[in-house]
Design a protein around this motif. Structure first.
Motif, PDB file in Angstrom:
ATOM      1  N   ARG A  21       0.834  -1.210   0.000  1.00 26.42           N
ATOM      2  CA  ARG A  21       0.000   0.000   0.000  1.00 26.42           C
ATOM      3  C   ARG A  21       0.865   1.254   0.000  1.00 26.42           C
ATOM      4  NH1 ARG A  21      -3.732  -2.405   4.580  1.00 26.42           N
ATOM      5  NH2 ARG A  21      -5.217  -3.546   3.311  1.00 26.42           N
ATOM      6  N   LYS A  22       1.920   1.248   0.812  1.00 24.04           N
ATOM      7  CA  LYS A  22       2.826   2.407   0.840  1.00 24.04           C
ATOM      8  C   LYS A  22       3.489   2.600  -0.513  1.00 24.04           C
ATOM      9  CE  LYS A  22       3.835   2.313   5.754  1.00 24.04           C
ATOM     10  NZ  LYS A  22       4.823   2.063   6.805  1.00 24.04           N
ATOM     11  N   ALA A  23       3.919   1.504  -1.123  1.00 23.45           N
ATOM     12  CA  ALA A  23       4.562   1.590  -2.433  1.00 23.45           C
ATOM     13  C   ALA A  23       3.585   2.121  -3.478  1.00 23.45           C
ATOM     14  CB  ALA A  23       5.103   0.220  -2.846  1.00 23.45           C
ATOM     15  N   THR A  24       2.341   1.682  -3.427  1.00 20.33           N
ATOM     16  CA  THR A  24       1.332   2.163  -4.373  1.00 20.33           C
ATOM     17  C   THR A  24       1.109   3.659  -4.201  1.00 20.33           C
ATOM     18  OG1 THR A  24       0.270  -0.004  -4.463  1.00 20.33           O
ATOM     19  CG2 THR A  24      -1.065   1.899  -5.119  1.00 20.33           C
ATOM     20  N   ALA A  25       1.023   4.112  -2.957  1.00 11.46           N
ATOM     21  CA  ALA A  25       0.847   5.545  -2.694  1.00 11.46           C
ATOM     22  C   ALA A  25       2.047   6.337  -3.229  1.00 11.46           C
ATOM     23  CB  ALA A  25       0.657   5.791  -1.199  1.00 11.46           C
ATOM     24  N   ARG A  26       3.252   5.789  -3.080  1.00 13.09           N
ATOM     25  CA  ARG A  26       4.446   6.467  -3.610  1.00 13.09           C
ATOM     26  C   ARG A  26       4.410   6.521  -5.132  1.00 13.09           C
ATOM     27  NH1 ARG A  26       7.309   3.720   0.105  1.00 13.09           N
ATOM     28  NH2 ARG A  26       7.990   2.172  -1.416  1.00 13.09           N
ATOM     29  N   VAL A  27       4.008   5.434  -5.776  1.00 11.32           N
ATOM     30  CA  VAL A  27       3.918   5.406  -7.237  1.00 11.32           C
ATOM     31  C   VAL A  27       2.950   6.485  -7.710  1.00 11.32           C
ATOM     32  CG1 VAL A  27       3.092   4.053  -9.224  1.00 11.32           C
ATOM     33  CG2 VAL A  27       4.628   3.009  -7.545  1.00 11.32           C
ATOM     34  N   ILE A  28       1.839   6.630  -7.036  1.00 11.46           N
ATOM     35  CA  ILE A  28       0.856   7.655  -7.397  1.00 11.46           C
ATOM     36  C   ILE A  28       1.465   9.048  -7.264  1.00 11.46           C
ATOM     37  CG2 ILE A  28      -1.333   8.701  -6.674  1.00 11.46           C
ATOM     38  CD1 ILE A  28      -2.212   5.749  -6.047  1.00 11.46           C
ATOM     39  N   GLU A  29       2.223   9.266  -6.203  1.00  7.32           N
ATOM     40  CA  GLU A  29       2.913  10.557  -6.033  1.00  7.32           C
ATOM     41  C   GLU A  29       3.930  10.784  -7.155  1.00  7.32           C
ATOM     42  OE1 GLU A  29       3.495  11.920  -1.544  1.00  7.32           O
ATOM     43  OE2 GLU A  29       4.301   9.906  -1.915  1.00  7.32           O
ATOM     44  N   TYR A  30       4.692   9.754  -7.496  1.00  3.53           N
ATOM     45  CA  TYR A  30       5.682   9.878  -8.555  1.00  3.53           C
ATOM     46  C   TYR A  30       5.016  10.180  -9.896  1.00  3.53           C
ATOM     47  CZ  TYR A  30       9.126   7.728  -5.354  1.00  3.53           C
ATOM     48  OH  TYR A  30       9.950   7.438  -4.304  1.00  3.53           O
ATOM     49  N   LEU A  31       3.917   9.512 -10.170  1.00  2.17           N
ATOM     50  CA  LEU A  31       3.213   9.763 -11.433  1.00  2.17           C
ATOM     51  C   LEU A  31       2.730  11.206 -11.519  1.00  2.17           C
ATOM     52  CD1 LEU A  31       1.153   6.480 -11.894  1.00  2.17           C
ATOM     53  CD2 LEU A  31       3.251   7.170 -13.099  1.00  2.17           C
ATOM     54  N   ARG A  71      -5.326  11.607 -10.107  1.00  4.64           N
ATOM     55  CA  ARG A  71      -6.114  12.791 -10.453  1.00  4.64           C
ATOM     56  C   ARG A  71      -7.137  13.106  -9.365  1.00  4.64           C
ATOM     57  NH1 ARG A  71      -5.502  11.488 -16.523  1.00  4.64           N
ATOM     58  NH2 ARG A  71      -3.512  12.544 -16.802  1.00  4.64           N
ATOM     59  N   LEU A  72      -7.741  12.085  -8.784  1.00  3.52           N
ATOM     60  CA  LEU A  72      -8.659  12.315  -7.671  1.00  3.52           C
ATOM     61  C   LEU A  72      -7.910  12.912  -6.485  1.00  3.52           C
ATOM     62  CD1 LEU A  72     -11.518  11.994  -6.465  1.00  3.52           C
ATOM     63  CD2 LEU A  72     -10.832   9.680  -5.753  1.00  3.52           C
ATOM     64  N   GLY A  73      -6.711  12.428  -6.250  1.00  2.00           N
ATOM     65  CA  GLY A  73      -5.894  12.924  -5.141  1.00  2.00           C
ATOM     66  C   GLY A  73      -5.495  14.382  -5.275  1.00  2.00           C
ATOM     67  N   LYS A  74      -5.496  14.900  -6.492  1.00  2.00           N
ATOM     68  CA  LYS A  74      -5.184  16.321  -6.679  1.00  2.00           C
ATOM     69  C   LYS A  74      -6.262  17.208  -6.064  1.00  2.00           C
ATOM     70  CE  LYS A  74      -2.521  15.970 -10.964  1.00  2.00           C
ATOM     71  NZ  LYS A  74      -2.470  16.391 -12.372  1.00  2.00           N
ATOM     72  N   GLU A  75      -7.495  16.708  -6.016  1.00  2.00           N
ATOM     73  CA  GLU A  75      -8.597  17.493  -5.469  1.00  2.00           C
ATOM     74  C   GLU A  75      -9.003  17.062  -4.069  1.00  2.00           C
ATOM     75  OE1 GLU A  75     -11.734  18.956  -8.108  1.00  2.00           O
ATOM     76  OE2 GLU A  75     -10.980  17.441  -9.508  1.00  2.00           O
ATOM     77  N   VAL A  76      -8.722  15.827  -3.724  1.00  2.00           N
ATOM     78  CA  VAL A  76      -9.078  15.312  -2.401  1.00  2.00           C
ATOM     79  C   VAL A  76      -7.782  14.866  -1.730  1.00  2.00           C
ATOM     80  CG1 VAL A  76     -10.439  13.625  -1.120  1.00  2.00           C
ATOM     81  CG2 VAL A  76     -11.324  14.559  -3.270  1.00  2.00           C
ATOM     82  N   SER A  77      -7.284  15.704  -0.853  1.00  2.00           N
ATOM     83  CA  SER A  77      -5.959  15.470  -0.281  1.00  2.00           C
ATOM     84  C   SER A  77      -5.852  14.192   0.540  1.00  2.00           C
ATOM     85  CB  SER A  77      -5.538  16.673   0.571  1.00  2.00           C
ATOM     86  OG  SER A  77      -6.452  16.848   1.639  1.00  2.00           O
ATOM     87  N   SER A  78      -6.951  13.689   1.030  1.00  2.00           N
ATOM     88  CA  SER A  78      -6.897  12.491   1.881  1.00  2.00           C
ATOM     89  C   SER A  78      -6.768  11.194   1.095  1.00  2.00           C
ATOM     90  CB  SER A  78      -8.147  12.427   2.762  1.00  2.00           C
ATOM     91  OG  SER A  78      -9.306  12.285   1.954  1.00  2.00           O
ATOM     92  N   VAL A  79      -6.836  11.249  -0.218  1.00  2.00           N
ATOM     93  CA  VAL A  79      -6.815  10.032  -1.034  1.00  2.00           C
ATOM     94  C   VAL A  79      -5.532   9.245  -0.817  1.00  2.00           C
ATOM     95  CG1 VAL A  79      -6.673   9.173  -3.413  1.00  2.00           C
ATOM     96  CG2 VAL A  79      -8.490  10.740  -2.751  1.00  2.00           C
ATOM     97  N   LYS A  80      -4.386   9.906  -0.872  1.00  2.00           N
ATOM     98  CA  LYS A  80      -3.113   9.196  -0.730  1.00  2.00           C
ATOM     99  C   LYS A  80      -3.038   8.467   0.607  1.00  2.00           C
ATOM    100  CE  LYS A  80       1.684   9.930   0.110  1.00  2.00           C
ATOM    101  NZ  LYS A  80       1.748  10.228   1.491  1.00  2.00           N
TER     102      LYS A  80
END
Length: 133
Positions: A21-31, A71-80
């Motif tokens: 889960r942590k790795a997935t959240a990091r990948v999303i941040e990197y993207l 893209r959802l995380g850009k508007e909803v900060s709690s997504v990550k």
């Protein structure tokens, strides 16, 4: 693995899921940062989806879910944080983003507060329950 006791195996599995889960959240941040810098373009890809497929070797579904969640995380900060904690699945996050995108095409927009509310509503729900909402 056979050398592990049942409790050791369960603990190792739980730890691996948390790491995933942590790795997935990091990948999303990197993207998000790759898109912001236009690195996908610099590497010869016309969009982030093609970059994920060609450069990172993701399946179509994996690329789509991560990009939609980003893209959802850009508007909803709690997504990550929700992805990292496991309270929100990639499937549900990407479903929500797809829903918001389709609604926007129909002329209906949602405020960041409304999006946050819906994200909170689908946390911990199955894909089927999310789809119903």
């Amino acid at each position: 693995m056979q050398h592990l006791s049942n409790s050791q195996l369960m603990e190792a599995t739980r730890a691996s899921v948390a790491e995933e889960r942590k790795a997935t959240a990091r990948v999303i941040e990197y993207l998000e940062e790759i898109e912001k810098r236009g690195l996908h373009l610099a590497h010869g890809f016309p969009n982030l989806f093609e970059f994920c497929r060609g450069e990172l070797g993701m399946s179509e579904g994996a690329a789509q879910r991560r990009i939609a969640t980003m893209r959802l995380g850009k508007e909803v900060s709690s997504v990550k944080e929700s992805i990292e904690s496991g309270t929100l699945s990639l499937s549900n996050a990407s479903r929500l983003q797809s829903f918001f995108r389709h609604q926007k095409k129909k002329g209906k927009t949602y405020s960041p507060e409304q999006k946050t509310h819906l994200v909170l509503e689908v946390q911990g729900q199955s894909s089927r329950e999310c789809e119903k909402k």
